[in-house]
Design a protein around this motif. Structure first.
Motif, PDB file in Angstrom:
ATOM      1  N   TRP A   1       0.812  -1.220   0.000  1.00 24.11           N
ATOM      2  CA  TRP A   1       0.000   0.000   0.000  1.00 24.11           C
ATOM      3  C   TRP A   1       0.848   1.274   0.000  1.00 24.11           C
ATOM      4  O   TRP A   1       0.327   2.372  -0.176  1.00 24.11           O
ATOM      5  N   CYS A   2       2.138   1.153   0.192  1.00 23.06           N
ATOM      6  CA  CYS A   2       3.017   2.310   0.375  1.00 23.06           C
ATOM      7  C   CYS A   2       3.368   2.969  -0.955  1.00 23.06           C
ATOM      8  O   CYS A   2       3.903   2.316  -1.861  1.00 23.06           O
ATOM      9  N   GLY A   3       3.106   4.285  -1.054  1.00 25.05           N
ATOM     10  CA  GLY A   3       3.424   5.029  -2.274  1.00 25.05           C
ATOM     11  C   GLY A   3       4.912   5.080  -2.575  1.00 25.05           C
ATOM     12  O   GLY A   3       5.317   5.035  -3.735  1.00 25.05           O
ATOM     13  N   ASP A   4       5.737   5.183  -1.530  1.00 27.19           N
ATOM     14  CA  ASP A   4       7.181   5.196  -1.766  1.00 27.19           C
ATOM     15  C   ASP A   4       7.671   3.831  -2.250  1.00 27.19           C
ATOM     16  O   ASP A   4       8.571   3.755  -3.077  1.00 27.19           O
ATOM     17  N   ALA A   5       7.064   2.752  -1.763  1.00 28.46           N
ATOM     18  CA  ALA A   5       7.418   1.412  -2.233  1.00 28.46           C
ATOM     19  C   ALA A   5       7.005   1.243  -3.700  1.00 28.46           C
ATOM     20  O   ALA A   5       7.734   0.640  -4.488  1.00 28.46           O
ATOM     21  N   LEU A   6       5.869   1.803  -4.055  1.00 31.53           N
ATOM     22  CA  LEU A   6       5.385   1.745  -5.432  1.00 31.53           C
ATOM     23  C   LEU A   6       6.437   2.316  -6.382  1.00 31.53           C
ATOM     24  O   LEU A   6       6.660   1.776  -7.457  1.00 31.53           O
ATOM     25  N   LEU A   7       7.121   3.367  -5.949  1.00 36.01           N
ATOM     26  CA  LEU A   7       8.165   4.001  -6.757  1.00 36.01           C
ATOM     27  C   LEU A   7       9.501   3.279  -6.639  1.00 36.01           C
ATOM     28  O   LEU A   7      10.144   2.972  -7.647  1.00 36.01           O
ATOM     29  N   ASN A   8       9.945   3.032  -5.436  1.00 30.61           N
ATOM     30  CA  ASN A   8      11.316   2.581  -5.203  1.00 30.61           C
ATOM     31  C   ASN A   8      11.542   1.097  -5.479  1.00 30.61           C
ATOM     32  O   ASN A   8      12.615   0.717  -5.959  1.00 30.61           O
ATOM     33  N   ASN A   9      10.569   0.253  -5.158  1.00 26.87           N
ATOM     34  CA  ASN A   9      10.773  -1.191  -5.335  1.00 26.87           C
ATOM     35  C   ASN A   9      11.036  -1.588  -6.786  1.00 26.87           C
ATOM     36  O   ASN A   9      11.959  -2.367  -7.045  1.00 26.87           O
ATOM     37  N   PRO A  10      10.270  -1.082  -7.764  1.00 25.24           N
ATOM     38  CA  PRO A  10      10.573  -1.494  -9.147  1.00 25.24           C
ATOM     39  C   PRO A  10      11.926  -0.974  -9.642  1.00 25.24           C
ATOM     40  O   PRO A  10      12.580  -1.643 -10.437  1.00 25.24           O
ATOM     41  N   ILE A  11      12.344   0.186  -9.144  1.00 28.23           N
ATOM     42  CA  ILE A  11      13.660   0.703  -9.522  1.00 28.23           C
ATOM     43  C   ILE A  11      14.734  -0.227  -8.942  1.00 28.23           C
ATOM     44  O   ILE A  11      15.696  -0.598  -9.621  1.00 28.23           O
ATOM     45  N   LEU A  12      14.543  -0.615  -7.673  1.00 31.04           N
ATOM     46  CA  LEU A  12      15.485  -1.570  -7.066  1.00 31.04           C
ATOM     47  C   LEU A  12      15.529  -2.864  -7.870  1.00 31.04           C
ATOM     48  O   LEU A  12      16.613  -3.425  -8.079  1.00 31.04           O
ATOM     49  N   LEU A  13      14.392  -3.349  -8.330  1.00 30.91           N
ATOM     50  CA  LEU A  13      14.375  -4.594  -9.104  1.00 30.91           C
ATOM     51  C   LEU A  13      15.246  -4.465 -10.353  1.00 30.91           C
ATOM     52  O   LEU A  13      15.983  -5.397 -10.690  1.00 30.91           O
ATOM     53  N   ARG A  14      15.176  -3.326 -11.036  1.00 29.07           N
ATOM     54  CA  ARG A  14      16.017  -3.114 -12.226  1.00 29.07           C
ATOM     55  C   ARG A  14      17.496  -3.069 -11.849  1.00 29.07           C
ATOM     56  O   ARG A  14      18.344  -3.644 -12.538  1.00 29.07           O
ATOM     57  N   VAL A  15      17.819  -2.383 -10.749  1.00 29.46           N
ATOM     58  CA  VAL A  15      19.203  -2.324 -10.275  1.00 29.46           C
ATOM     59  C   VAL A  15      19.675  -3.734  -9.932  1.00 29.46           C
ATOM     60  O   VAL A  15      20.777  -4.146 -10.305  1.00 29.46           O
ATOM     61  N   ALA A  16      18.832  -4.488  -9.239  1.00 31.95           N
ATOM     62  CA  ALA A  16      19.181  -5.851  -8.837  1.00 31.95           C
ATOM     63  C   ALA A  16      19.387  -6.749 -10.050  1.00 31.95           C
ATOM     64  O   ALA A  16      20.304  -7.577 -10.065  1.00 31.95           O
ATOM     65  N   ASP A  17      18.557  -6.587 -11.071  1.00 30.99           N
ATOM     66  CA  ASP A  17      18.716  -7.370 -12.301  1.00 30.99           C
ATOM     67  C   ASP A  17      20.118  -7.151 -12.874  1.00 30.99           C
ATOM     68  O   ASP A  17      20.796  -8.096 -13.269  1.00 30.99           O
ATOM     69  N   ALA A  18      20.547  -5.906 -12.922  1.00 29.09           N
ATOM     70  CA  ALA A  18      21.837  -5.564 -13.528  1.00 29.09           C
ATOM     71  C   ALA A  18      23.018  -5.987 -12.659  1.00 29.09           C
ATOM     72  O   ALA A  18      24.088  -6.304 -13.182  1.00 29.09           O
ATOM     73  N   ALA A  19      22.827  -5.991 -11.335  1.00 26.03           N
ATOM     74  CA  ALA A  19      23.941  -6.277 -10.417  1.00 26.03           C
ATOM     75  C   ALA A  19      23.940  -7.714  -9.900  1.00 26.03           C
ATOM     76  O   ALA A  19      24.827  -8.086  -9.133  1.00 26.03           O
ATOM     77  N   GLY A  20      22.953  -8.518 -10.322  1.00 24.25           N
ATOM     78  CA  GLY A  20      22.883  -9.893  -9.837  1.00 24.25           C
ATOM     79  C   GLY A  20      22.570  -9.977  -8.347  1.00 24.25           C
ATOM     80  O   GLY A  20      23.054 -10.875  -7.659  1.00 24.25           O
ATOM     81  N   ILE A  21      21.758  -9.044  -7.850  1.00 24.34           N
ATOM     82  CA  ILE A  21      21.396  -9.027  -6.425  1.00 24.34           C
ATOM     83  C   ILE A  21      20.116  -9.824  -6.232  1.00 24.34           C
ATOM     84  O   ILE A  21      19.089  -9.527  -6.851  1.00 24.34           O
TER      85      ILE A  21
END
Length: 185
Positions: A62-82
């Motif tokens: 339900w968190c608006g900040d999670a709505l923004l930040n989590n998908p960006i983290l997923l892209r970063v994680a994809d690139a860094a193998g996290i």
């Protein structure tokens, strides 16, 4: 008290978390689909693969900040193998209370980056500094908390913020830069 490796193991995988979402799922996935890292960022993040970092994400759908930040983290994680695990804040206050914002607030999301031994190597969240400044600027423009229209104006402000979170690529880049910066401290 559980160590970070145990918290990581307890968390939901990316697919488990996304499939369990009841709020903001489409909006989060829309940001994930719309955001791409620059080639420079991808190359830089590629250098982290050998470190085999992992991330524990304290969040709620339900968190608006999670709505923004989590998908960006997923892209970063994809690139860094996290490898990422999602831990729901409201069911895991024991962990959340170790990562309070300003020592008092259970603000989310919080990204806890750990190595293979479970040592913390970085913490990010709940917002990029530039986004925090924007939120504070918008809050300062609200009427006094005692004003009759405060609640309405506050909800309007958050609605506009969340709308910009979903469409503004410069916001996405700002968040990505902030998260990436944490990984290279």
């Amino acid at each position: 008290m559980m160590g970070l490796n145990e918290w990581f193991q307890k968390g939901l995988t990316r697919d488990q978390y996304i499939n369990s979402m009841t709020k903001n799922k489409d909006e989060m996935l829309s940001i994930y689909e719309g955001f791409t890292l620059t080639d420079e960022d991808k190359n830089r993040l590629e250098s982290l693969r050998a470190k085999e970092l992992r991330a524990i994400v304290l969040t709620e759908d339900w968190c608006g900040d999670a709505l923004l930040n989590n998908p960006i983290l997923l892209r970063v994680a994809d690139a860094a193998g996290i490898d990422i695990r999602f831990v729901l804040r409201d069911q895991n206050l024991e962990l959340m209370d170790q990562y309070l914002t300003n020592g008092t607030s259970r603000a989310i999301p919080i990204f806890i980056f750990i190595d293979q031994e479970g040592n913390e190597v970085g913490v990010w969240g709940p917002r990029a500094p530039e986004m925090q400044a924007l939120v504070e600027e918008r809050r300062a423009a609200l009427p006094d908390k005692d004003a009759a229209d405060f609640q309405e104006k506050q909800m309007e402000m958050y609605k506009h913020l969340v709308a910009s979170y979903q469409k503004d690529g410069s916001i996405w880049k700002t968040v990505a830069d902030s998260i990436i910066g944490t990984l290279f401290i």
